[in-house]
Design a protein around this motif. Structure first.
Motif: not given
Length: 336
Positions: A218-233, A253-263
């Motif tokens: 899964l990819c966790l980000t925001n609708s803008r795909k900008q600075f979405g890594a902070s959503l893990i907070l 920690p894929s980048s400052i814009h997203e994280t990847i979730l792996v089971p």
């Protein structure tokens, strides 16, 4: 051919010729600026007053263009164009907006970074510590689909506002929700973005059922795909991701814009995942967008997100009967 410092001085001495007349008496400054991940850049500022929300215009890229053969005066014109474009951004024109907390609190966002990688960068910034990461706070002075013009929240700003740190953090978390968090299947996202095939669905939406093909990622980000890594907070988002995956999981920690979730499935290897992230960072992620190479682990039962390697060591110690690892004593703001 001018050297780097000579080029910077030439820009400073000649840029007025390319700027609007009202900037004739503007104050020009060039200084070394420590950017994210402790990268040192040379920037030009153009200010009419001390309270201007002015942009820091990085000159290093323009110098590279000059070295690659672009005409010197054309480079100066390009620098001026950046400032002029900034001046056309309506939201950025309001003088002193950053000093009024009520006007900027809905514009707050968090840039997550590796605390170890950002010792110099964080020195004058307001930040909170969350395990391996530091949450640095910014004001989005202007944003559209392609870019964000941002100002970091510094110690001076937070003192001027007089806002308690805990309330400030809550306001920033709340402001981030307006950017619409998105949790989606990574393969589906790649197909949509690269091939224009299919449409992704936001798995954070209530009632959404996830059907994966093969091992889910899964990819966790925001609708803008900008600075979405902070959503893990956001604790509720982490819990929802666990429900979607149906297991504990690793956070890459894929980048400052997203994280990847792996089971966490049989055969999962934290060390191998860390090496993979490090290799990808070195070969495919721009230095300015690298988040970290420290893979995290989320435990659904405890609701704890922690360093995956540290967790393995702790569990190994418990199994060996040597007792739990000592706490590091670091106080942290709770996630909201």
């Amino acid at each position: 051919m001018k050297n780097r410092n000579e080029f910077f001085e030439y820009v400073k001495e000649n840029i007025r010729d390319y700027l609007p007349p009202h900037l004739e008496n503007a104050q020009l400054s060039i200084y070394e600026w420590v950017r994210e991940n402790d990268r040192k850049m040379h920037v030009l500022t153009i200010r009419l007053s001390e309270k201007d929300t002015f942009p820091n215009i990085c000159l290093d890229g323009f110098y590279q263009c000059y070295q690659d053969g672009k005409e010197l005066d054309a480079c100066v014109g390009d620098v001026a164009d950046v400032y002029i474009a900034y001046g056309s951004m309506e939201d950025a024109k309001e003088p002193g907006i950053i000093w009024d907390y009520e006007k900027v609190k809905d514009r707050l966002f968090i840039r997550l970074c590796d605390q170890q990688w950002n010792q110099d960068y964080l020195k004058d910034k307001v930040y909170t510590v969350h395990g391996d990461f530091a949450a640095a706070y910014y004001i989005a002075i202007y944003e559209d689909r392609e870019k964000i013009l941002k100002v970091p929240v510094t110690d001076v700003l937070i003192r001027t506002w007089g806002i308690p740190m805990e309330q400030f953090h809550k306001d920033a978390i709340l402001a981030e929700r307006s950017r619409q968090p998105v949790l989606t299947d990574l393969n589906a996202l790649c197909s949509e973005m690269l091939l224009g095939i299919g449409k992704t669905e936001n798995l954070l939406a209530e009632g959404t059922v996830y059907h994966s093909m093969g091992i889910p990622m899964l990819c966790l980000t925001n609708s803008r795909k900008q600075f979405g890594a902070s959503l893990i907070l956001h604790d509720d988002i982490l819990r929802r991701a666990g429900e979607v995956l149906g297991s504990n999981y690793f956070v890459l920690p894929s980048s400052i814009h997203e994280t990847i979730l792996v089971p966490d499935i049989e055969g999962s290897d934290a060390q191998g995942l860390c090496l993979m992230v490090k290799e990808i960072n070195e070969g495919k992620v721009e230095a300015c967008e690298q988040l970290s190479d420290k893979v995290q682990y989320y435990d659904r039962e405890t609701g704890v997100l922690e360093n995956a390697l540290d967790r393995e060591c702790r569990l190994s110690s418990l199994e060996a009967g040597s007792g739990p690892a000592e706490e590091d004593g670091q106080d942290e703001l709770p996630n909201v």
